[in-house]
Design a protein around this motif. Sequence first.
Motif, PDB file in Angstrom:
ATOM      1  N   ALA A 264      75.075 -11.551  22.823  1.00  0.00           N
ATOM      2  CA  ALA A 264      75.399 -12.244  21.571  1.00  0.00           C
ATOM      3  C   ALA A 264      74.387 -11.891  20.494  1.00  0.00           C
ATOM      4  O   ALA A 264      73.279 -11.424  20.775  1.00  0.00           O
ATOM      5  N   PHE A 265      74.792 -12.138  19.239  1.00  0.00           N
ATOM      6  CA  PHE A 265      73.914 -11.974  18.088  1.00  0.00           C
ATOM      7  C   PHE A 265      73.766 -13.319  17.396  1.00  0.00           C
ATOM      8  O   PHE A 265      74.724 -14.077  17.257  1.00  0.00           O
ATOM      9  N   ASP A 266      72.545 -13.588  16.943  1.00  0.00           N
ATOM     10  CA  ASP A 266      72.259 -14.809  16.200  1.00  0.00           C
ATOM     11  C   ASP A 266      71.277 -14.452  15.090  1.00  0.00           C
ATOM     12  O   ASP A 266      70.075 -14.321  15.338  1.00  0.00           O
ATOM     13  N   GLY A 267      71.791 -14.260  13.890  1.00  0.00           N
ATOM     14  CA  GLY A 267      70.941 -13.798  12.799  1.00  0.00           C
ATOM     15  C   GLY A 267      70.407 -12.411  13.092  1.00  0.00           C
ATOM     16  O   GLY A 267      71.170 -11.488  13.401  1.00  0.00           O
ATOM     17  N   ASP A 268      69.085 -12.247  13.044  1.00  0.00           N
ATOM     18  CA  ASP A 268      68.457 -10.954  13.322  1.00  0.00           C
ATOM     19  C   ASP A 268      68.223 -10.725  14.809  1.00  0.00           C
ATOM     20  O   ASP A 268      67.719  -9.667  15.199  1.00  0.00           O
ATOM     21  N   LYS A 269      68.588 -11.702  15.636  1.00  0.00           N
ATOM     22  CA  LYS A 269      68.278 -11.593  17.054  1.00  0.00           C
ATOM     23  C   LYS A 269      69.529 -11.265  17.881  1.00  0.00           C
ATOM     24  O   LYS A 269      70.619 -11.740  17.604  1.00  0.00           O
ATOM     25  N   THR A 322      61.450  -3.897  35.157  1.00  0.00           N
ATOM     26  CA  THR A 322      60.697  -4.944  35.851  1.00  0.00           C
ATOM     27  C   THR A 322      60.426  -6.153  34.957  1.00  0.00           C
ATOM     28  O   THR A 322      60.289  -7.282  35.437  1.00  0.00           O
ATOM     29  N   ASN A 323      60.328  -5.905  33.651  1.00  0.00           N
ATOM     30  CA  ASN A 323      60.146  -6.988  32.673  1.00  0.00           C
ATOM     31  C   ASN A 323      61.242  -6.871  31.614  1.00  0.00           C
ATOM     32  O   ASN A 323      60.994  -6.426  30.489  1.00  0.00           O
ATOM     33  N   PRO A 324      62.462  -7.225  31.970  1.00  0.00           N
ATOM     34  CA  PRO A 324      63.603  -6.953  31.089  1.00  0.00           C
ATOM     35  C   PRO A 324      63.523  -7.673  29.746  1.00  0.00           C
ATOM     36  O   PRO A 324      63.059  -8.811  29.655  1.00  0.00           O
ATOM     37  N   VAL A 325      63.974  -6.973  28.720  1.00  0.00           N
ATOM     38  CA  VAL A 325      64.090  -7.547  27.388  1.00  0.00           C
ATOM     39  C   VAL A 325      65.388  -8.349  27.337  1.00  0.00           C
ATOM     40  O   VAL A 325      66.475  -7.779  27.427  1.00  0.00           O
ATOM     41  N   LEU A 326      65.269  -9.658  27.199  1.00  0.00           N
ATOM     42  CA  LEU A 326      66.453 -10.515  27.173  1.00  0.00           C
ATOM     43  C   LEU A 326      66.828 -10.924  25.756  1.00  0.00           C
ATOM     44  O   LEU A 326      67.955 -11.371  25.513  1.00  0.00           O
ATOM     45  N   GLU A 327      65.884 -10.764  24.834  1.00  0.00           N
ATOM     46  CA  GLU A 327      66.163 -11.044  23.431  1.00  0.00           C
ATOM     47  C   GLU A 327      65.351 -10.092  22.571  1.00  0.00           C
ATOM     48  O   GLU A 327      64.189  -9.812  22.865  1.00  0.00           O
ATOM     49  N   LEU A 328      65.963  -9.595  21.518  1.00  0.00           N
ATOM     50  CA  LEU A 328      65.306  -8.622  20.650  1.00  0.00           C
ATOM     51  C   LEU A 328      65.493  -9.034  19.203  1.00  0.00           C
ATOM     52  O   LEU A 328      66.620  -9.294  18.763  1.00  0.00           O
ATOM     53  N   ASP A 329      64.392  -9.127  18.479  1.00  0.00           N
ATOM     54  CA  ASP A 329      64.457  -9.352  17.042  1.00  0.00           C
ATOM     55  C   ASP A 329      64.634  -7.991  16.390  1.00  0.00           C
ATOM     56  O   ASP A 329      63.719  -7.161  16.396  1.00  0.00           O
ATOM     57  N   LEU A 330      65.818  -7.732  15.868  1.00  0.00           N
ATOM     58  CA  LEU A 330      66.141  -6.406  15.346  1.00  0.00           C
ATOM     59  C   LEU A 330      65.226  -6.010  14.198  1.00  0.00           C
ATOM     60  O   LEU A 330      64.816  -4.845  14.094  1.00  0.00           O
ATOM     61  N   ALA A 331      64.910  -6.962  13.341  1.00  0.00           N
ATOM     62  CA  ALA A 331      64.046  -6.657  12.201  1.00  0.00           C
ATOM     63  C   ALA A 331      62.646  -6.287  12.665  1.00  0.00           C
ATOM     64  O   ALA A 331      62.071  -5.275  12.226  1.00  0.00           O
ATOM     65  N   GLU A 332      62.084  -7.077  13.593  1.00  0.00           N
ATOM     66  CA  GLU A 332      60.746  -6.778  14.093  1.00  0.00           C
ATOM     67  C   GLU A 332      60.713  -5.450  14.846  1.00  0.00           C
ATOM     68  O   GLU A 332      59.717  -4.729  14.796  1.00  0.00           O
ATOM     69  N   ALA A 333      61.804  -5.132  15.547  1.00  0.00           N
ATOM     70  CA  ALA A 333      61.867  -3.886  16.314  1.00  0.00           C
ATOM     71  C   ALA A 333      62.183  -2.678  15.436  1.00  0.00           C
ATOM     72  O   ALA A 333      62.157  -1.546  15.918  1.00  0.00           O
ATOM     73  N   GLY A 334      62.477  -2.921  14.178  1.00  0.00           N
ATOM     74  CA  GLY A 334      62.774  -1.814  13.269  1.00  0.00           C
ATOM     75  C   GLY A 334      64.141  -1.199  13.483  1.00  0.00           C
ATOM     76  O   GLY A 334      64.396  -0.061  13.072  1.00  0.00           O
ATOM     77  N   VAL A 335      65.051  -1.968  14.116  1.00  0.00           N
ATOM     78  CA  VAL A 335      66.402  -1.454  14.358  1.00  0.00           C
ATOM     79  C   VAL A 335      67.196  -1.515  13.051  1.00  0.00           C
ATOM     80  O   VAL A 335      67.393  -2.598  12.481  1.00  0.00           O
ATOM     81  N   THR A 336      67.632  -0.370  12.575  1.00  0.00           N
ATOM     82  CA  THR A 336      68.388  -0.298  11.320  1.00  0.00           C
ATOM     83  C   THR A 336      69.839   0.107  11.530  1.00  0.00           C
ATOM     84  O   THR A 336      70.612   0.117  10.573  1.00  0.00           O
TER      85      THR A 336
END
Length: 419
Positions: A264-269, A322-336
Amino acid sequence: MAVEKIDTLIIGAGQAGIATSEHLTKLNIPHLVLERNRIAECWRTMRWDSLVANGPAWHDRFPGLEFEDLDQDAFAPKERVADYFVDYAKKFKAPIRTGIEVTKATRNTNRPGFTVETSDGVIEANRIVSATGPFQKPVIPPIAPKTDKIEQIHSAQYRNPKQLPEGAVLVVGAGSSGVQIADELQNSGKKVYLSVGAHDRPPRAYRNRDFCWWLGVLGEWDAAAMKPGTEHVTIAVSGANGGHTVDFRGLAHKGMTLVGLTKAFDGDKVSFQNDLATNLAKGDENYLALLDAADEYIKQNGLDLPEEPEARFTFPEPDCVTNPVLELDLAEAGVTSIIWATGFATDYSWLQVDALDDKGKPQHQRGVSSEPGVYFVGLPWLSRRGSTFIWGVWHDAKHIADHIATQHKYLEYKAPSQR
């Protein structure tokens, strides 16, 4: 304006339409092929620039013509594949008309056949063969964020890394298209996040034989139906750069961040399912099962094929597993940008006859529709696992053409009193 009449009308001049036309030509069945664009247009304009066929040239072709300008173990570039179909159609003078779109097809009342409305007039046909294939409407799931801050395209619109804005990329879908695009983007210098769902991961080659060969001798191409529970399992295989086995852990060790199924997406996340390790493990099971079956086949048949122990090498689990990413802030990660490698849907809105179920999917038995006189060719699992491949389409088309020829024979029958 006079209405044109034809025995069989084929809609679509891709691999399915051309194969059907060849078989009908051999059977002397009058027919016409309509194509709204150019021959094999999807290969040219709904694929990325560097795409090659997923099977080697000796395998991904029709029986009547080889890729004479290619090494038979090479993987044909997409433009070469499109040109191949143009050449094949010329070979038997296929009656193809391009630039004509079919807008509506209905069954005639109190007389045989169908009335077909096109952008170039009306055609009446005794039979209709839908050869429009499975890649008609790119599908972007409803979870896609409604925002202008991120560039979003479907894999059908992707051409090369230069078309994307500066910044990281999230590729959703890790089948053959998604993983090849993600690999290309990473090699171009971009930071890539790849969302990996359930998948099969065959070896590109094993013990000096391509996986297409192994599926053939092991009888897998002739499987009549998917195994239960695999309806949403995609296949990750690549012919890029001369062909190589897809290795998700290897991509991660080169810097790609793997994540689970996009939730799912929620705002930038964006959130992901905690299923990455499971999906990779099941992909490994599929991979190793084919190696084991190949080894057993070699042993049982006394084949002299070289050992390949390195094929069973596994990279250590990367940190993203081993340490899965379950949530990603797209803005902080620089995803454009986001590339949705999430498949296609069919569109039969033009086919207004009783040949579809309540979900708009064809009702058929090996391509012979529930609506008499209507046929389908070029769909996945039309008759078997190999139906989606070029050579498999050719054999499915032969079955349809033979069925049409049989119907002709019945209609030509005359009772003794009529002779």
